[in-house]
Design an enzyme around this catalytic site. Structure first.
Site, PDB file in Angstrom:
ATOM      1  N   ASN A   8       4.493  -2.752  30.962  1.00 44.20           N
ATOM      2  CA  ASN A   8       5.473  -1.710  31.243  1.00 44.20           C
ATOM      3  C   ASN A   8       6.769  -2.423  31.616  1.00 44.20           C
ATOM      4  O   ASN A   8       6.845  -3.058  32.671  1.00 44.20           O
ATOM      5  CB  ASN A   8       5.015  -0.804  32.381  1.00 44.20           C
ATOM      6  CG  ASN A   8       6.012   0.285  32.707  1.00 44.20           C
ATOM      7  OD1 ASN A   8       7.167   0.247  32.310  1.00 44.20           O
ATOM      8  ND2 ASN A   8       5.568   1.282  33.450  1.00 44.20           N
ATOM      9  N   GLU A  10       9.398  -1.479  32.864  1.00 41.68           N
ATOM     10  CA  GLU A  10      10.013  -0.990  34.100  1.00 41.68           C
ATOM     11  C   GLU A  10       9.391  -1.614  35.351  1.00 41.68           C
ATOM     12  O   GLU A  10       9.906  -1.433  36.449  1.00 41.68           O
ATOM     13  CB  GLU A  10       9.882   0.538  34.185  1.00 41.68           C
ATOM     14  CG  GLU A  10      10.532   1.278  33.026  1.00 41.68           C
ATOM     15  CD  GLU A  10      12.029   1.075  32.965  1.00 41.68           C
ATOM     16  OE1 GLU A  10      12.682   1.100  34.030  1.00 41.68           O
ATOM     17  OE2 GLU A  10      12.543   0.866  31.856  1.00 41.68           O
ATOM     18  N   CYS A  11       8.288  -2.327  35.177  1.00 35.47           N
ATOM     19  CA  CYS A  11       7.526  -2.878  36.308  1.00 35.47           C
ATOM     20  C   CYS A  11       7.863  -4.353  36.519  1.00 35.47           C
ATOM     21  O   CYS A  11       7.727  -5.164  35.605  1.00 35.47           O
ATOM     22  CB  CYS A  11       6.041  -2.712  36.027  1.00 35.47           C
ATOM     23  SG  CYS A  11       4.960  -3.534  37.217  1.00 35.47           S
ATOM     24  N   GLY A  12       8.257  -4.701  37.732  1.00 36.48           N
ATOM     25  CA  GLY A  12       8.592  -6.074  38.060  1.00 36.48           C
ATOM     26  C   GLY A  12       7.425  -7.035  37.905  1.00 36.48           C
ATOM     27  O   GLY A  12       7.593  -8.156  37.416  1.00 36.48           O
ATOM     28  N   ARG A  15       6.930  -7.584  34.202  1.00 30.78           N
ATOM     29  CA  ARG A  15       7.983  -8.461  33.660  1.00 30.78           C
ATOM     30  C   ARG A  15       7.745  -9.910  34.071  1.00 30.78           C
ATOM     31  O   ARG A  15       7.928 -10.834  33.266  1.00 30.78           O
ATOM     32  CB  ARG A  15       9.363  -7.996  34.105  1.00 30.78           C
ATOM     33  CG  ARG A  15       9.807  -6.701  33.458  1.00 30.78           C
ATOM     34  CD  ARG A  15      11.295  -6.408  33.715  1.00 30.78           C
ATOM     35  NE  ARG A  15      11.674  -6.489  35.112  1.00 30.78           N
ATOM     36  CZ  ARG A  15      11.664  -5.464  35.965  1.00 30.78           C
ATOM     37  NH1 ARG A  15      11.286  -4.259  35.565  1.00 30.78           N
ATOM     38  NH2 ARG A  15      12.041  -5.626  37.213  1.00 30.78           N
TER      39      ARG A  15
END
Length: 114
Positions: A8, A10-12, A15
């Protein structure tokens, strides 16, 4: 080595795990944005089985109603059905290689299967 990340953007944590995979030489990486291309029920079951965890251990509780729905103590079938119906309930990132599957929280957990 082939590696697949259920990601995802949007997820740190997702990433950060992706960055570890991208920095590793010799990794043939497949990135699947699971909110756009959700895994099948069978694939989810296989991922959790390969990770040695119950599906309820892979339920995302932050910003979901998973706890209120009783998913943290539900049986595998109920949890898998909920995840397939609402992929946002899948905690991320999951990474699969020939050496196994890990829920990479913290991101460095990915090193166990590289």
């Amino acid at each position: 080595m082939k590696a697949t990340i259920w990601h995802n953007p949007e997820c740190g944590k997702s990433r950060a795990t992706l960055a570890i995979l991208q920095a590793r030489d010799g990794v043939d990486l497949e990135v699947i944005e699971y909110l756009r291309n959700p895994p099948t029920r069978a694939k989810l079951a296989q991922l959790y089985r390969s990770a040695g965890m119950a599906p309820r251990e892979g339920v995302r509780t932050f910003k979901t109603d998973a706890e209120e729905r009783g998913l943290l103590s539900a049986d595998d079938d109920t949890v898998l059905d909920a995840m397939v119906a609402e992929p946002r309930l899948i905690e991320r990132p999951l990474v699969e290689t020939d050496k196994g599957v890990r829920l990479c929280r913290p991101p460095e957990t990915v090193e166990e299967i590289l």
